[in-house]
Design a protein around this motif. Structure first.
Motif, PDB file in Angstrom:
ATOM      1  N   ALA A  46     126.364  -1.955  77.318  1.00 45.00           N
ATOM      2  CA  ALA A  46     127.682  -2.329  76.803  1.00 45.00           C
ATOM      3  C   ALA A  46     128.321  -1.182  76.028  1.00 45.00           C
ATOM      4  CB  ALA A  46     127.562  -3.564  75.922  1.00 45.00           C
ATOM      5  N   HIS A  47     127.508  -0.407  75.305  1.00 45.19           N
ATOM      6  CA  HIS A  47     128.052   0.685  74.489  1.00 45.19           C
ATOM      7  C   HIS A  47     128.605   1.813  75.334  1.00 45.19           C
ATOM      8  CE1 HIS A  47     124.002   2.020  75.491  1.00 45.19           C
ATOM      9  NE2 HIS A  47     124.348   3.238  75.156  1.00 45.19           N
ATOM     10  N   THR A  48     128.226   1.866  76.610  1.00 47.89           N
ATOM     11  CA  THR A  48     128.712   2.926  77.502  1.00 47.89           C
ATOM     12  C   THR A  48     129.908   2.463  78.326  1.00 47.89           C
ATOM     13  OG1 THR A  48     127.304   2.302  79.380  1.00 47.89           O
ATOM     14  CG2 THR A  48     126.358   3.777  77.723  1.00 47.89           C
ATOM     15  N   GLY A  49     130.188   1.162  78.307  1.00 46.45           N
ATOM     16  CA  GLY A  49     131.272   0.626  79.118  1.00 46.45           C
ATOM     17  C   GLY A  49     130.869   0.363  80.549  1.00 46.45           C
ATOM     18  N   LYS A  50     129.611   0.590  80.877  1.00 44.67           N
ATOM     19  CA  LYS A  50     129.121   0.334  82.238  1.00 44.67           C
ATOM     20  C   LYS A  50     127.804  -0.423  82.128  1.00 44.67           C
ATOM     21  CE  LYS A  50     128.458   2.484  86.778  1.00 44.67           C
ATOM     22  NZ  LYS A  50     129.451   1.636  87.448  1.00 44.67           N
ATOM     23  N   MET A  51     127.903  -1.728  82.150  1.00 46.48           N
ATOM     24  CA  MET A  51     126.725  -2.555  81.947  1.00 46.48           C
ATOM     25  C   MET A  51     125.806  -2.536  83.159  1.00 46.48           C
ATOM     26  SD  MET A  51     128.361  -5.688  79.760  1.00 46.48           S
ATOM     27  CE  MET A  51     126.770  -6.346  79.256  1.00 46.48           C
ATOM     28  N   VAL A  52     124.566  -2.878  82.918  1.00 45.72           N
ATOM     29  CA  VAL A  52     123.525  -2.806  83.942  1.00 45.72           C
ATOM     30  C   VAL A  52     123.321  -4.190  84.563  1.00 45.72           C
ATOM     31  CG1 VAL A  52     121.096  -2.292  84.346  1.00 45.72           C
ATOM     32  CG2 VAL A  52     122.410  -0.907  82.735  1.00 45.72           C
ATOM     33  N   TYR A  53     123.463  -4.290  85.885  1.00 44.57           N
ATOM     34  CA  TYR A  53     123.180  -5.546  86.578  1.00 44.57           C
ATOM     35  C   TYR A  53     123.031  -5.321  88.080  1.00 44.57           C
ATOM     36  CZ  TYR A  53     128.294  -5.612  87.450  1.00 44.57           C
ATOM     37  OH  TYR A  53     129.586  -5.299  87.815  1.00 44.57           O
ATOM     38  N   LEU A  54     122.274  -6.208  88.693  1.00 41.54           N
ATOM     39  CA  LEU A  54     122.102  -6.212  90.146  1.00 41.54           C
ATOM     40  C   LEU A  54     123.011  -7.287  90.719  1.00 41.54           C
ATOM     41  CD1 LEU A  54     120.639  -5.434  92.804  1.00 41.54           C
ATOM     42  CD2 LEU A  54     118.902  -7.150  92.217  1.00 41.54           C
ATOM     43  N   CYS A  55     123.939  -6.884  91.563  1.00 48.98           N
ATOM     44  CA  CYS A  55     124.881  -7.819  92.181  1.00 48.98           C
ATOM     45  C   CYS A  55     124.322  -8.279  93.529  1.00 48.98           C
ATOM     46  CB  CYS A  55     126.231  -7.141  92.371  1.00 48.98           C
ATOM     47  SG  CYS A  55     127.546  -8.264  92.862  1.00 48.98           S
ATOM     48  N   ILE A  56     124.337  -9.593  93.752  1.00 51.59           N
ATOM     49  CA  ILE A  56     123.812 -10.163  94.999  1.00 51.59           C
ATOM     50  C   ILE A  56     124.868 -11.045  95.642  1.00 51.59           C
ATOM     51  CG2 ILE A  56     122.096 -11.711  96.030  1.00 51.59           C
ATOM     52  CD1 ILE A  56     120.126 -10.859  93.914  1.00 51.59           C
ATOM     53  N   HIS A  57     125.108 -10.805  96.935  1.00 51.23           N
ATOM     54  CA  HIS A  57     125.931 -11.717  97.732  1.00 51.23           C
ATOM     55  C   HIS A  57     125.027 -12.285  98.827  1.00 51.23           C
ATOM     56  CE1 HIS A  57     128.785 -12.597 101.171  1.00 51.23           C
ATOM     57  NE2 HIS A  57     129.067 -13.487 100.242  1.00 51.23           N
ATOM     58  N   PRO A  58     124.584 -13.530  98.696  1.00 49.35           N
ATOM     59  CA  PRO A  58     123.611 -14.100  99.634  1.00 49.35           C
ATOM     60  C   PRO A  58     124.233 -14.786 100.842  1.00 49.35           C
ATOM     61  CG  PRO A  58     123.933 -15.603  97.821  1.00 49.35           C
ATOM     62  CD  PRO A  58     124.818 -14.416  97.532  1.00 49.35           C
ATOM     63  N   GLY A  59     125.550 -14.759 100.960  1.00 46.33           N
ATOM     64  CA  GLY A  59     126.220 -15.432 102.064  1.00 46.33           C
ATOM     65  C   GLY A  59     126.638 -14.468 103.162  1.00 46.33           C
ATOM     66  N   ALA A  60     127.346 -15.009 104.143  1.00 49.67           N
ATOM     67  CA  ALA A  60     127.893 -14.215 105.252  1.00 49.67           C
ATOM     68  C   ALA A  60     128.849 -15.102 106.034  1.00 49.67           C
ATOM     69  CB  ALA A  60     126.789 -13.679 106.166  1.00 49.67           C
TER      70      ALA A  60
END
Length: 208
Positions: A46-60
């Protein structure tokens, strides 16, 4: 691909060349993701303005392209051992129930944020561009993730020709699963190996 991106109003490169490109909407998507992560109790980055997370899209767009939701759960359990890497689920309204199953299975084990059905295309692009990494099926969001430059892992089965339909990008990794194992639990190990390598490389390059 560039024509598709143009119709969606998303730039196919870093140049702001499309008439519907709206950086404010894209930034709003990023801010929504960051706010949701903070509410969920994760403030890493948060302090860098670029938070860490894994984004998942399980559909199609087609059922035959969708890797079983149970396998996405197993994938996260096998590869995301760092409590500081929350999971952020994205998708359209038709994928709400699908993502609820994944969220319910992971809640209590991982920090999970569910933004399915809550984003327009440009906000989704902002969420994808801000992600640490992305994993998904052969789908439109996977092409958006590739265009955003975020390190991405895209899962193909034998139902699509990956040579033709794979997303293009320097940070895109493709896993092609045989038809006979695509829906089996055994396929998780193959995908997990690729995702672990992607995460390790990404974390090392970003000093995370």
């Amino acid at each position: 691909r560039d024509m598709l991106m143009k119709k969606l109003g998303i730039p196919a490169s870093t140049e702001k060349i499309w008439p519907y490109y709206d950086e404010s909407r894209i930034s709003h998507g990023r801010d929504l993701a960051h706010a949701a992560l903070l509410v969920a109790g994760n403030n890493r980055g948060a302090h860098t303005g670029k938070m860490v997370y894994l984004c998942i899209h399980p559909g199609a767009g087609g059922a035959q392209k969708i890797w079983p939701w149970q396998n996405f759960v197993r994938l996260v359990e096998q590869t995301v051992r760092d409590d500081g890497l929350p999971i952020l689920l994205v998708g359209g309204r038709l994928e709400i129930e699908l993502c609820k199953r994944i969220e319910a299975a992971l809640i209590g084990q991982k920090v999970v944020v569910n933004l399915v059905g809550q984003l327009d295309v440009q906000e989704l692009f902002g969420v994808l561009r801000s992600a640490t990494a992305y994993v998904g099926n052969d789908s439109g969001p996977s092409h958006l993730a590739a265009s955003s430059g975020t390190p991405a892992l895209v899962i193909f089965g034998a139902f699509s020709n990956s040579d033709i339909w794979k997303p293009e990008g320097v940070n895109v990794n493709i896993v092609v699963l045989p038809e006979e194992t695509f829906r089996e639990e055994d396929s998780v190990a193959v995908v997990a190996l690729s995702l672990q390598k992607l995460l390790d490389t990404t974390f090392e390059s970003r000093n995370l």
